[in-house]
Design a protein around this motif. Structure first.
Motif, PDB file in Angstrom:
ATOM      1  N   LEU A  17      -7.259 -16.585 -35.878  1.00 20.51           N
ATOM      2  CA  LEU A  17      -7.660 -15.408 -36.639  1.00 20.51           C
ATOM      3  C   LEU A  17      -7.676 -15.726 -38.132  1.00 20.51           C
ATOM      4  O   LEU A  17      -6.662 -16.139 -38.701  1.00 20.51           O
ATOM      5  CB  LEU A  17      -6.691 -14.257 -36.362  1.00 20.51           C
ATOM      6  CG  LEU A  17      -6.909 -12.954 -37.144  1.00 20.51           C
ATOM      7  CD1 LEU A  17      -8.262 -12.342 -36.801  1.00 20.51           C
ATOM      8  CD2 LEU A  17      -5.791 -11.960 -36.851  1.00 20.51           C
ATOM      9  N   ASP A  18      -8.822 -15.543 -38.757  1.00 18.67           N
ATOM     10  CA  ASP A  18      -8.980 -15.794 -40.194  1.00 18.67           C
ATOM     11  C   ASP A  18      -8.706 -14.493 -40.943  1.00 18.67           C
ATOM     12  O   ASP A  18      -9.448 -13.513 -40.792  1.00 18.67           O
ATOM     13  CB  ASP A  18     -10.392 -16.309 -40.472  1.00 18.67           C
ATOM     14  CG  ASP A  18     -10.595 -16.699 -41.933  1.00 18.67           C
ATOM     15  OD1 ASP A  18      -9.609 -16.638 -42.699  1.00 18.67           O
ATOM     16  OD2 ASP A  18     -11.727 -17.051 -42.306  1.00 18.67           O
ATOM     17  N   PHE A  38      -5.939  -1.080 -30.314  1.00 13.72           N
ATOM     18  CA  PHE A  38      -7.120  -1.589 -29.613  1.00 13.72           C
ATOM     19  C   PHE A  38      -6.741  -2.774 -28.717  1.00 13.72           C
ATOM     20  O   PHE A  38      -7.251  -2.918 -27.597  1.00 13.72           O
ATOM     21  CB  PHE A  38      -8.201  -2.011 -30.611  1.00 13.72           C
ATOM     22  CG  PHE A  38      -8.912  -0.859 -31.256  1.00 13.72           C
ATOM     23  CD1 PHE A  38      -9.685   0.013 -30.509  1.00 13.72           C
ATOM     24  CD2 PHE A  38      -8.802  -0.642 -32.627  1.00 13.72           C
ATOM     25  CE1 PHE A  38     -10.344   1.086 -31.100  1.00 13.72           C
ATOM     26  CE2 PHE A  38      -9.448   0.422 -33.233  1.00 13.72           C
ATOM     27  CZ  PHE A  38     -10.225   1.295 -32.467  1.00 13.72           C
ATOM     28  N   ALA A  39      -5.843  -3.645 -29.208  1.00 14.70           N
ATOM     29  CA  ALA A  39      -5.409  -4.788 -28.411  1.00 14.70           C
ATOM     30  C   ALA A  39      -4.625  -4.329 -27.176  1.00 14.70           C
ATOM     31  O   ALA A  39      -4.757  -4.922 -26.091  1.00 14.70           O
ATOM     32  CB  ALA A  39      -4.557  -5.720 -29.261  1.00 14.70           C
ATOM     33  N   ILE A  40      -3.820  -3.276 -27.329  1.00 13.99           N
ATOM     34  CA  ILE A  40      -3.063  -2.741 -26.191  1.00 13.99           C
ATOM     35  C   ILE A  40      -4.020  -2.168 -25.151  1.00 13.99           C
ATOM     36  O   ILE A  40      -3.835  -2.358 -23.938  1.00 13.99           O
ATOM     37  CB  ILE A  40      -2.062  -1.680 -26.683  1.00 13.99           C
ATOM     38  CG1 ILE A  40      -0.939  -2.345 -27.481  1.00 13.99           C
ATOM     39  CG2 ILE A  40      -1.495  -0.889 -25.510  1.00 13.99           C
ATOM     40  CD1 ILE A  40       0.016  -1.371 -28.149  1.00 13.99           C
ATOM     41  N   ASP A  41      -5.050  -1.460 -25.596  1.00 20.26           N
ATOM     42  CA  ASP A  41      -6.043  -0.922 -24.657  1.00 20.26           C
ATOM     43  C   ASP A  41      -6.700  -2.048 -23.861  1.00 20.26           C
ATOM     44  O   ASP A  41      -6.857  -1.948 -22.629  1.00 20.26           O
ATOM     45  CB  ASP A  41      -7.123  -0.137 -25.414  1.00 20.26           C
ATOM     46  CG  ASP A  41      -6.594   1.178 -25.977  1.00 20.26           C
ATOM     47  OD1 ASP A  41      -5.520   1.623 -25.532  1.00 20.26           O
ATOM     48  OD2 ASP A  41      -7.258   1.745 -26.869  1.00 20.26           O
ATOM     49  N   SER A  69      -7.271  -9.839 -32.384  1.00 16.91           N
ATOM     50  CA  SER A  69      -8.376 -10.726 -32.732  1.00 16.91           C
ATOM     51  C   SER A  69      -9.241 -10.111 -33.826  1.00 16.91           C
ATOM     52  O   SER A  69      -9.020  -8.968 -34.263  1.00 16.91           O
ATOM     53  CB  SER A  69      -9.246 -10.982 -31.491  1.00 16.91           C
ATOM     54  OG  SER A  69      -9.887  -9.779 -31.081  1.00 16.91           O
ATOM     55  N   LYS A  70     -10.213 -10.865 -34.244  1.00 12.89           N
ATOM     56  CA  LYS A  70     -11.168 -10.418 -35.260  1.00 12.89           C
ATOM     57  C   LYS A  70     -11.836  -9.114 -34.832  1.00 12.89           C
ATOM     58  O   LYS A  70     -12.052  -8.210 -35.660  1.00 12.89           O
ATOM     59  CB  LYS A  70     -12.210 -11.514 -35.474  1.00 12.89           C
ATOM     60  CG  LYS A  70     -13.327 -11.151 -36.426  1.00 12.89           C
ATOM     61  CD  LYS A  70     -14.332 -12.292 -36.521  1.00 12.89           C
ATOM     62  CE  LYS A  70     -15.509 -11.915 -37.416  1.00 12.89           C
ATOM     63  NZ  LYS A  70     -16.495 -13.039 -37.496  1.00 12.89           N
ATOM     64  N   ARG A  71     -12.162  -9.002 -33.556  1.00 14.88           N
ATOM     65  CA  ARG A  71     -12.844  -7.796 -33.061  1.00 14.88           C
ATOM     66  C   ARG A  71     -11.962  -6.563 -33.198  1.00 14.88           C
ATOM     67  O   ARG A  71     -12.441  -5.480 -33.564  1.00 14.88           O
ATOM     68  CB  ARG A  71     -13.244  -8.002 -31.603  1.00 14.88           C
ATOM     69  CG  ARG A  71     -14.005  -6.815 -30.987  1.00 14.88           C
ATOM     70  CD  ARG A  71     -14.478  -7.147 -29.596  1.00 14.88           C
ATOM     71  NE  ARG A  71     -13.367  -7.440 -28.711  1.00 14.88           N
ATOM     72  CZ  ARG A  71     -12.635  -6.492 -28.111  1.00 14.88           C
ATOM     73  NH1 ARG A  71     -12.888  -5.211 -28.319  1.00 14.88           N
ATOM     74  NH2 ARG A  71     -11.649  -6.830 -27.302  1.00 14.88           N
TER      75      ARG A  71
END
Length: 390
Positions: free
Chosen positions: A301-302, A328-331, A343-345
């Motif tokens: 991850l940048d 969002f990552a947990i979802d 992540s970037k997304r």
């Protein structure tokens, strides 16, 4: 007092003493890559002669760090004409950052991203008088008085106070308006007097007034007599009319310095002001690293694109951004029945929802710095706004 810690200064000294050793300069860059404030980068690289660094990749990286820390003139001294392109990410992201301190943990200035000039002022104006009372006594300088920290909400004023409590060899008392004010006549005044009386019994003591404008708001004579009485008692206690205040230091934090009664600016009260700005690029990256340290995240991850898109974000805004990205990552993790690292997304989605909260404050502050700065009270704010607007 130097902005550099002894560890950073030792790396700088070794780099200066052995200019031909490429590895030492690389080590210095690694240290500066993880610096919590751009002022540290400038203070370190100012001491090193760019001409003694023959590695074009290192020269380029030093110039990038200085650009990101808003030191373009110094960056130009390091930048050289490049005849070939060099790979990105010459120095990898350091993964060793400690976790962001929880609300109840003891913290130090090292845990706070950025604000190095502010920390330096706090050390000089608050900590040093209590640590070296004999020196101040020799110069007939009392260890006491008041310092007012002001700036947009969420930029670290209260966290600075927590860190000061851990670093200063003095009792630390937090005074909150909600614990003082009372609808019954005389109760607030009695609580204030008792707070000062207890503080004088424990000298040296730092009295920290959080959201001090609630207690020290500008008086409207002939209006609310209750507020006038509380302000008058607070002024009287800060003056030490009934007892000596030597060994007491008043530290105030406010988002609204212009709402304080002008009487609080008198010497011996809040006679020194410190502007606590939103974090710069370097500090934002430091804060993001801290917030990500113990969360599962993509190691590739940048953070630089996120840093560039978060100008004007406070530390609290950055924390909200990471929390939203985490949601969002947990979802995704729940849907995949496996850990989906940040992540970037996830940050791209979070940036659509999270906006900086400092804009309204900075707009209001500009009016005061332009038209209410006759006594130079907001010179540091004005300087920040002139650079922030560019």
């Amino acid at each position: 007092m130097s902005l550099l810690s002894s560890d950073v200064q030792s790396v700088v000294d070794m780099t200066k003493a052995h200019p031909g050793v490429d590895g030492l300069f690389h080590a210095l860059l690694v240290v500066l890559e993880n610096a919590p404030d751009g002022a540290i980068i400038a203070a370190a690289l100012t001491q090193v002669d760019p001409g003694q660094c023959q590695n074009p990749q290192h020269r380029r990286r030093a110039a990038e760090l200085l650009d990101r820390s808003d030191n373009p003139d110094l960056a130009r001294q390091w930048r050289i004409a490049e005849t070939a392109s060099f790979p990105d990410n010459v120095i990898p992201l350091h993964d060793g950052a400690a976790a962001s301190p929880a609300a109840g943990d003891a913290i130090s200035f090292a845990d706070i991203g950025g604000l190095e000039p502010v920390k330096d002022q706090v050390r000089r104006k608050i900590i040093k008088p209590f640590q070296t009372p004999g020196l101040f006594k020799a110069f007939k300088r009392k260890a006491g008085g008041g310092v007012l920290m002001y700036g947009p909400p969420g930029c670290g004023k209260t966290m600075l106070a927590r860190a000061l409590a851990n670093e200063c060899n003095a009792a630390f008392v937090c005074v909150r308006a909600a614990e003082i004010l009372d609808p019954f006549v005389g109760v607030a005044e009695k609580r204030l007097a008792e707070t000062f009386r207890n503080a004088r019994m424990r000298k040296p003591t730092v009295l920290f007034f959080d959201e001090v404008e609630a207690l020290a708001q500008r008086r409207q004579f002939g209006g609310n007599d209750k507020v006038n009485t509380v302000v008058s008692v607070l002024l009287s206690e800060m003056d030490g009319i009934s007892a000596s205040n030597e060994g007491l230091l008043f530290l105030g934090a406010t988002n609204l310095p212009w709402s304080l009664d002008s009487a609080f600016r008198r010497p011996g009260r809040f006679d020194r002001s410190i502007f606590v700005p939103p974090p710069d690029r370097i500090a934002r990256k430091f804060v993001l690293r801290r917030l990500l340290a113990q969360r599962p995240h993509d190691k590739t991850l940048d953070l630089d694109p996120i840093v560039e898109r978060t100008s004007g974000y406070s530390g609290a805004d950055l924390e909200a951004l990471v929390e939203t990205a985490t949601d969002f990552a947990i979802d995704d993790s729940a849907e995949a029945n496996d850990i989906a690292p940040l992540s970037k997304r996830h940050f791209a989605e979070a940036l659509k929802e999270c906006r900086p909260s400092t804009g309204e404050w900075l707009t209001q502050a500009k009016s005061y710095s332009d038209y209410g700065n006759q006594d130079g009270l907001y010179d540091d704010l004005k300087d920040f706004l002139s650079r922030y607007a560019r």
